[in-house]
Motif scaffolding. Structure first.
Motif, PDB file in Angstrom:
ATOM      1  N   THR A 103      -5.643 -18.051   4.002  1.00  0.00           N
ATOM      2  CA  THR A 103      -4.852 -18.912   3.127  1.00  0.00           C
ATOM      3  C   THR A 103      -5.697 -19.407   1.978  1.00  0.00           C
ATOM      4  O   THR A 103      -5.244 -19.485   0.833  1.00  0.00           O
ATOM      5  N   SER A 104      -6.961 -19.742   2.262  1.00  0.00           N
ATOM      6  CA  SER A 104      -7.862 -20.257   1.234  1.00  0.00           C
ATOM      7  C   SER A 104      -9.298 -20.036   1.670  1.00  0.00           C
ATOM      8  O   SER A 104      -9.617 -20.126   2.862  1.00  0.00           O
ATOM      9  N   ALA A 105     -10.190 -19.749   0.697  1.00  0.00           N
ATOM     10  CA  ALA A 105     -11.609 -19.554   0.987  1.00  0.00           C
ATOM     11  C   ALA A 105     -12.420 -19.992  -0.222  1.00  0.00           C
ATOM     12  O   ALA A 105     -12.115 -19.602  -1.361  1.00  0.00           O
ATOM     13  N   ARG A 106     -13.461 -20.786   0.021  1.00  0.00           N
ATOM     14  CA  ARG A 106     -14.290 -21.275  -1.099  1.00  0.00           C
ATOM     15  C   ARG A 106     -15.581 -21.871  -0.565  1.00  0.00           C
ATOM     16  O   ARG A 106     -15.761 -22.057   0.644  1.00  0.00           O
ATOM     17  N   LEU A 107     -16.480 -22.165  -1.496  1.00  0.00           N
ATOM     18  CA  LEU A 107     -17.660 -22.941  -1.145  1.00  0.00           C
ATOM     19  C   LEU A 107     -17.256 -24.361  -0.784  1.00  0.00           C
ATOM     20  O   LEU A 107     -16.288 -24.903  -1.333  1.00  0.00           O
ATOM     21  N   ALA A 108     -18.025 -24.982   0.118  1.00  0.00           N
ATOM     22  CA  ALA A 108     -17.735 -26.355   0.521  1.00  0.00           C
ATOM     23  C   ALA A 108     -18.918 -27.289   0.296  1.00  0.00           C
ATOM     24  O   ALA A 108     -18.767 -28.493   0.419  1.00  0.00           O
ATOM     25  N   GLN A 109     -20.085 -26.779  -0.030  1.00  0.00           N
ATOM     26  CA  GLN A 109     -21.220 -27.586  -0.465  1.00  0.00           C
ATOM     27  C   GLN A 109     -22.455 -26.705  -0.577  1.00  0.00           C
ATOM     28  O   GLN A 109     -22.576 -25.697   0.147  1.00  0.00           O
ATOM     29  N   ILE A 110     -23.353 -27.072  -1.475  1.00  0.00           N
ATOM     30  CA  ILE A 110     -24.722 -26.546  -1.493  1.00  0.00           C
ATOM     31  C   ILE A 110     -25.622 -27.770  -1.445  1.00  0.00           C
ATOM     32  O   ILE A 110     -25.751 -28.508  -2.422  1.00  0.00           O
TER      33      ILE A 110
END
Length: 442
Positions: A103-110
């Motif tokens: 449904t959704s995929a992304r970075l969540a923190q560096i």
């Protein structure tokens, strides 16, 4: 909100006003809209961003056919905190109907803590990651298409590359008689951006293969911070002539957030598998191995161990053999950082909530007692709609070769299809009957 961690100045990749540094916005939003948050502190009072609309326009759609006729289809959007987000990712095996995967995929923190305990950064929500989107030259996107993204307070940036790249053998099998070789040379769909934060540049890459595999990687390049060359021995490495110019060692703890929705359902389940090896019995024979499956029913902060793995299982879909479709989480090499609660674990499975957006220094409006990092959200809730968080760490002890510029160092993971199709989706037609047990002599 979390306590202030940054005590040194990070050079920005773009010239921004003070107001922009305190705010957030969605850029080139495509089908999505956003409610900007007010300056922080205090906690933002704006409602969480609304869900993405069911269909994206052609400008924000990526469709790619690969070897054998496999097709990947997805929508993209860009956010000045998270950067690139991919929505409604579907995989279509050759000759079959599309299968909804993510449904959704992304970075969540560096998260970047320095070894001396003086500097610590949350590059997505605390250092302007999204505003540092870089223009890409055609040579940086060979054979592909570069899409333009409108970044607030920055302008139009030619920053999204969509291309394909050869990856060698997809498979190879010689017949028993040696008179025939089955082989296919594969290529991957690559979707990536480059974001500049301080002196670092991050290549955020998603890779999609014809067999249904998804790869997520972040490559760090650019330059070592020139204001961090004062480390003492044991917390840095000399990269100038003789014993001087000690570049301070630091970590890159990269988090991704995945919401699956396999086969269009949000009722996925999480399963953990652990294999135990028993030494050979005194009377002879070989070592035995037994694998145990555990259904994860409650929120979990998971630690990777030898012979342990997790998969996300479809709540509704099965392949032609009647086996539940799933995706296995395959972490790449990682160095777990024990300095913060949210970096101590390799995966997190939490009940999906709109306000839980970032693994640390979260800017979602979850309330004053909710905590602002992913470890605080693992509190025993039953998993009926799981979000998956993957943490891959890299302890960067600089070397002479890191100057100048710094070679790319990669960290990431794969999502491997497990029973998504009944056979290898690239199986040649004259082997298609060999499901279950191969024929002798083939």
């Amino acid at each position: 909100m979390s306590t202030q961690r940054t005590t040194r100045t990070r050079r920005r990749g773009a010239v921004l006003t003070a107001a922009v540094l305190l705010g957030t916005a969605t850029a080139a939003a495509g089908p999505a809209t956003a409610v900007p948050r007010p300056p922080s502190p205090p906690l933002p009072t704006a409602a969480p961003r609304p869900p993405v609309q069911p269909v994206c326009s052609a400008a924000y759609r990526i469709t790619q056919k690969l070897e054998g006729g496999a097709v990947w289809n997805m929508c993209w959007r860009y956010n000045t905190d998270a950067g690139l987000t991919l929505d409604r990712v579907t995989y279509q095996p050759p000759g079959a109907a599309p299968i909804k995967v993510l449904t959704s995929a992304r970075l969540a923190q560096i998260h970047v803590p320095y070894d001396d305990g003086v500097a610590e950064y949350d590059d997505l929500t605390g250092a302007g990651f999204g505003w540092g989107l870089q223009n890409l030259k055609p040579a940086e996107c060979p054979g592909g298409t570069i899409s333009t993204i409108k970044v607030p307070e920055v302008g139009q940036v030619k920053g999204l590359c969509t291309t394909t790249r050869a990856r060698g053998h997809a498979y190879r099998m010689a017949s028993d008689g040696g008179d025939k070789v089955y082989q296919v040379q594969g290529k991957d769909l690559l979707v990536y951006t480059v974001n500049k934060v301080g002196w670092y540049e991050y290549i955020s890459e998603w890779r999609f293969s014809a067999d249904g595999t998804i790869g997520a990687n972040v490559g760090a390049t650019g330059s070592l911070s020139p204001v961090d060359y004062n480390a003492t021995d044991g917390r840095g490495w000399p990269i100038g002539k003789g014993a001087r110019a000690y570049a301070t060692s630091h970590a890159h703890n990269v988090f991704w957030k995945l919401d699956f929705g396999l086969d269009g359902s949000t009722k996925d389940r999480i399963e953990q598998f652990d294999s135990t090896v028993t030494p050979p019995a005194a009377g002879g024979g070989g070592p035995t191995v037994k694998t145990k499956r555990t259904v994860v029913t409650k929120e979990l902060a998971g630690d990777a161990r030898n012979m342990r793995w997790w998969r996300v299982v479809s709540g509704t879909g099965k392949n032609a053999d009647g086996h539940a479709r799933s995706y296995e989480i395959v972490p790449g090499h990682t160095t777990t950082h024990a300095g913060r609660g949210f970096t101590k674990h390799d995966v997190y499975f939490t009940q999906a909530r709109a306000c839980e957006q970032y693994a640390s220094n979260n800017i979602g409006n979850c309330g004053t007692n909710a905590g602002d990092s992913v470890d605080k959200w693992v509190n025993g809730e039953t998993l009926t709609k799981p979000s998956v968080w993957v943490n891959i760490g890299f302890h960067h002890i600089a070397r002479d070769e890191d100057q100048q510029p710094m070679p790319v160092h990669w960290q990431g993971f794969q999502l491997a299809p497990r029973d998504v199709t009944a056979m290898n989706p690239l199986t040649p037609s004259d082997l298609a009957s060999q499901n279950g047990q191969p024929d002798l002599g083939s």
